[in-house]
Enzyme design. Sequence first.
Site, PDB file in Angstrom:
ATOM      1  N   HIS A 148      -2.073  -9.865 -43.013  1.00 13.01           N
ATOM      2  CA  HIS A 148      -2.326  -9.655 -41.585  1.00 13.01           C
ATOM      3  C   HIS A 148      -1.040  -9.239 -40.872  1.00 13.01           C
ATOM      4  CE1 HIS A 148      -6.502 -11.028 -40.684  1.00 13.01           C
ATOM      5  NE2 HIS A 148      -6.376 -11.464 -41.926  1.00 13.01           N
ATOM      6  N   PRO A 149      -1.141  -8.348 -39.907  1.00 15.39           N
ATOM      7  CA  PRO A 149       0.047  -7.905 -39.167  1.00 15.39           C
ATOM      8  C   PRO A 149       0.442  -8.921 -38.093  1.00 15.39           C
ATOM      9  CG  PRO A 149      -1.899  -6.840 -38.290  1.00 15.39           C
ATOM     10  CD  PRO A 149      -2.355  -7.651 -39.469  1.00 15.39           C
TER      11      PRO A 149
ATOM     12  N   ALA B 255      -8.156 -15.132 -33.936  1.00 12.04           N
ATOM     13  CA  ALA B 255      -9.244 -14.188 -33.659  1.00 12.04           C
ATOM     14  C   ALA B 255      -9.051 -13.658 -32.248  1.00 12.04           C
ATOM     15  CB  ALA B 255     -10.601 -14.864 -33.814  1.00 12.04           C
TER      16      ALA B 255
END
Length: 470
Positions: free
Chosen positions: A370-371, A425
């Site tokens: 994930h970035p 999220a």
Amino acid sequence: MTDAPRYPRNMIGYGPRAPRVVWPGGARVAISLVLNYEEGGENHILHGDGQSEAFLSDIAGAAPWPGQRHWNMDSIYEYGARAGFWRLHRLFTERALPLTIYGVATALARSPEQVKAMKDAGWDIASHGLKWVEHRDMPEAEERAQIAEALRLHAEVVGEPPRGWYTGRCSVNTVALTAGTGALDWISDTYDDDLPYWLEVGERDQLVIPYTLEANDMRFATAPGWVTGHDFGQYLIDSYETLLAEGGRMFSVGLHCRLIGRPGKLAGLIRFLDHVAEKGEAWFATRSQIADFWAQTYPHTRYERPSRMDRETFVARYGSIFEHSPWIADRAWQLELGPAHDTAAGLHNALARMFRSATREERLGVLKAHPDLAGKLAQARRLTAESSNEQSSAGLDALTDDERAAFQARNDAYVGKHGFPFIIAVRDNTKASIMQAFDTRIANDTDTEFATACRQVERIAEIRLMDLLP
């Protein structure tokens, strides 16, 4: 199609997406009254069978009589044709109630007066198969041939082909075989819903109107079952009241000439019909009328279903749901997928299972894929399409210089402490709530934060699937 295990049973149906149907006239319940006409089509040595009938009569514990007629059974079936049918004919025509007939083709051929009465009343005469016999062990080719003959004979006897079909004593092949004829607007050999639905059988989009074995007078001849007409009538009333409160549902009522056609049993049906007439909000309709309404109001739309994809297509389509981790989709494809996995929630469960069952090192790899939020990859426009859309949804692509610097400082502190990027999220949050979560979670111990990040990864995957599937 696939070489992975697949589970063909549909355990989800409409699920939480059931339409709130408003039936014609604003009715809250569609009532389908069905009269099974089987008398003259049952097992009988005169019909070329090897034994007498033993199913659905008032003879307790009836058993087939091999090679001979069962005179009492004959008489009970004959009562249905001679007396029961006409009693029911008077009841429904006097009340102008639409009726669907499930007509066994050979029974109809032996009952021309009854067929004329059905047609004169404008009833919907569907096919109930060629003979009223068990199809469980019938070879597929033989059943296919019997279906074709039933359709031919029905058209010959009635004067027009049937629009619908119900075998009843069916085999595992019956639904596919009847749908495969391409000749039927609806089929009813299922008991799995309170609403019609579409079934994809090869290239055929087949409308299914589920039937009932519980709101059915056959339980006068089974155990546990009805003892009095009042039992049956009260059950129908209770069912109607429940469906009326829910609204937008269909209620099938199954009837047989030789059963409900008896005076004491009929009284319960009359009590139910009187109750509905008093309460209102019901649309009495034939099954073909229901089929016409459904096809016009809820036409079928096909979509690509995950459980039917080959491995390459599945991985290509869903390999990016977990960031840069196509191995999760690859493993999920090998699960026992079925119709329940053709929704966002269903497929998410399959993918999440593979993520949860992976080693800690593998899951750590997913986290590291994930970035950073509003990090260097975002500035260089090197995010995946999914990540780019997610970060822009919270305005992370339009930060001031001070905001960008604040995010970068927190990113550096978080990764420095925990060894993987801060994951949240984004589409569940705002810029402010993300910043607040950053400050709270940096202070967590790494095991707690690892578990939190994994839950957020699963939530991100769920949101991504909701963009793709029902």
